[in-house]
Design an enzyme around this catalytic site. Sequence first.
Site, PDB file in Angstrom:
ATOM      1  N   LYS A 226       9.031  26.529  26.146  1.00 21.82           N
ATOM      2  CA  LYS A 226       9.248  25.690  27.332  1.00 21.82           C
ATOM      3  C   LYS A 226       8.015  25.767  28.221  1.00 21.82           C
ATOM      4  CE  LYS A 226      11.812  25.650  31.705  1.00 21.82           C
ATOM      5  NZ  LYS A 226      12.820  26.349  32.540  1.00 21.82           N
ATOM      6  N   ASP A 231       8.376  23.248  38.396  1.00 24.66           N
ATOM      7  CA  ASP A 231       9.752  22.759  38.404  1.00 24.66           C
ATOM      8  C   ASP A 231      10.257  22.633  39.836  1.00 24.66           C
ATOM      9  OD1 ASP A 231      12.317  22.011  37.812  1.00 24.66           O
ATOM     10  OD2 ASP A 231      12.974  24.021  37.224  1.00 24.66           O
ATOM     11  N   LYS A 238      15.420  22.007  44.147  1.00 28.30           N
ATOM     12  CA  LYS A 238      15.546  23.431  44.430  1.00 28.30           C
ATOM     13  C   LYS A 238      15.330  23.686  45.915  1.00 28.30           C
ATOM     14  CE  LYS A 238      13.683  25.179  40.014  1.00 28.30           C
ATOM     15  NZ  LYS A 238      14.840  25.978  39.578  1.00 28.30           N
ATOM     16  N   ASP A 249       7.252  28.593  35.421  1.00 26.90           N
ATOM     17  CA  ASP A 249       8.289  28.021  34.574  1.00 26.90           C
ATOM     18  C   ASP A 249       7.756  27.589  33.215  1.00 26.90           C
ATOM     19  OD1 ASP A 249      11.024  27.697  34.425  1.00 26.90           O
ATOM     20  OD2 ASP A 249      10.986  25.608  35.050  1.00 26.90           O
ATOM     21  N   ASP A 308      18.025  19.975  37.330  1.00 27.30           N
ATOM     22  CA  ASP A 308      17.341  21.267  37.375  1.00 27.30           C
ATOM     23  C   ASP A 308      17.612  22.090  36.113  1.00 27.30           C
ATOM     24  OD1 ASP A 308      15.691  23.200  38.440  1.00 27.30           O
ATOM     25  OD2 ASP A 308      17.276  24.164  39.611  1.00 27.30           O
ATOM     26  N   GLU A 310      16.450  21.362  33.207  1.00 24.47           N
ATOM     27  CA  GLU A 310      15.539  20.532  32.413  1.00 24.47           C
ATOM     28  C   GLU A 310      14.927  21.273  31.234  1.00 24.47           C
ATOM     29  OE1 GLU A 310      12.821  23.153  34.029  1.00 24.47           O
ATOM     30  OE2 GLU A 310      14.546  22.235  35.019  1.00 24.47           O
ATOM     31  N   ARG A 312      16.153  23.220  29.000  1.00 24.43           N
ATOM     32  CA  ARG A 312      16.921  23.117  27.752  1.00 24.43           C
ATOM     33  C   ARG A 312      16.771  21.726  27.120  1.00 24.43           C
ATOM     34  NH1 ARG A 312      22.283  24.651  30.908  1.00 24.43           N
ATOM     35  NH2 ARG A 312      20.648  25.835  31.959  1.00 24.43           N
TER      36      ARG A 312
END
Length: 463
Positions: A226, A231, A238, A249, A308, A310, A312
């Site tokens: 990932k 993010d 967030k 991230d 949020d 995202e 996955r």
Amino acid sequence: MSNTDLLRPLAPSGSESRPLHTVTPEGLPELMEGLEPPAAAFLRDGGFAAEAGRIVLVPGAEGVSAAVLGLGAAPASPWTYGALPYALREGTAWHLAGEADPAAATLGWMLGAYRFARYRTPARKPALLVPPQGTAEAQVLAEAVLRARELINLPAADLGPAELSDAARALAERCGATFEDIAGEALAQGFPAVAAVGGGSHRAPRVAVIRWEGSAEGPLVALCGKGVCFDTGGLDLKSADGMKRMKKDMGGAALMLGLAEALMRLRAPVRLLVAIGAVENAVSSKAMRPLDVLRTRKGLTVEVGNTDAEGRLVLADLLAFAGEHRPRLILDAATLTGAARVALGPDLPALYTNDENVAAALLAAGDACHDPLWRLPLHEGYASWLDSSVADINNVGSRPMAGSIVAALFLRRFVPDDVPWAHLDVYAWNDSARPGRPEGGEAMGLRALLAGLMALLPAWAES
């Protein structure tokens, strides 16, 4: 890397150096007998008992003549040696003497010397180690960890999707692998979920693919990372505190690139397929919206329960891509859920796997090399929490519990049932400085994955 001096704080073999005596409590009497009487008296009067990590500078006629490091009673970890580069005087060179594990000492020294120095000059340089014979593998491993740390530490302004892809390209060039950068229409068609996640940013998403044929007869291992370079949470924004460290991230991508570097440079008898989903989850008129329904590479449709969640979605396409190649093992890593940190804290990556042999090898390796993992269950009873009334699956659970498990169950839907798979949910960050582990980005799990893979290879060769 921004500072090669910190990358390799090693003196050339044969350099003039001072002895670093390493000793356990059991071996302390023998060390005392071998030292000059004034040095032994100095240690005795200072109450030195060879406690793990304790460092004593031994005076001599012309200043410090030696140093002594306590190893403690248990087998010393790399972290036992991690404070040495800055506890010893800047610019001095040292050689190991005594009971040290040469590989652990070299690894700990190199990891402890690292400081993120892209934007400022460090206050001082580390002391240097004359590397013992037989530590080339430890040096390669340390450099892989340091490059991963450096990527995680870079601000998002300087590490967007293109720059992360460039880092993968540079790795492929260094190691004699092939590289492919997938962007634009090819990305939209082949990796539609990745494209949707990155569609809100002016910095276009891409998938970086490395292929390495290290051993023509070796098993194929797929590594998926990932790479969310920043993010915001998307339209499900967030909080300020939640967004603060989101440059990290892409820690899963950094971890997979570091693991790939170690495997390639050590000439592991495997073939590699590395897929990095490099995106920025931004807020704009082009960003994906809550309750949008996305296509995925596998053909499954996903309802966006939360923008949020995202990471996955990025991994879903990467895992499907990897599965198409029928590898012997798929490994993925991601800074995926806060729920894993609530359950396990910052230092224990959560491990999920559909294969008991893989679980046993990775857990044992993590414990042995002081890079621990903790297995959590793929609990089938929670799978229905991902049901959607409008799509094949939702990207978040219907209940505010077991968030890390539910995320892993989501990922499992994109892995072929008959392909061994392991997923690491990592924090990728040291909140505070400790010996060998400065504050900032961290390649948690890299050494465990490498050692676990190497342990699995003999059994794979026989099957």
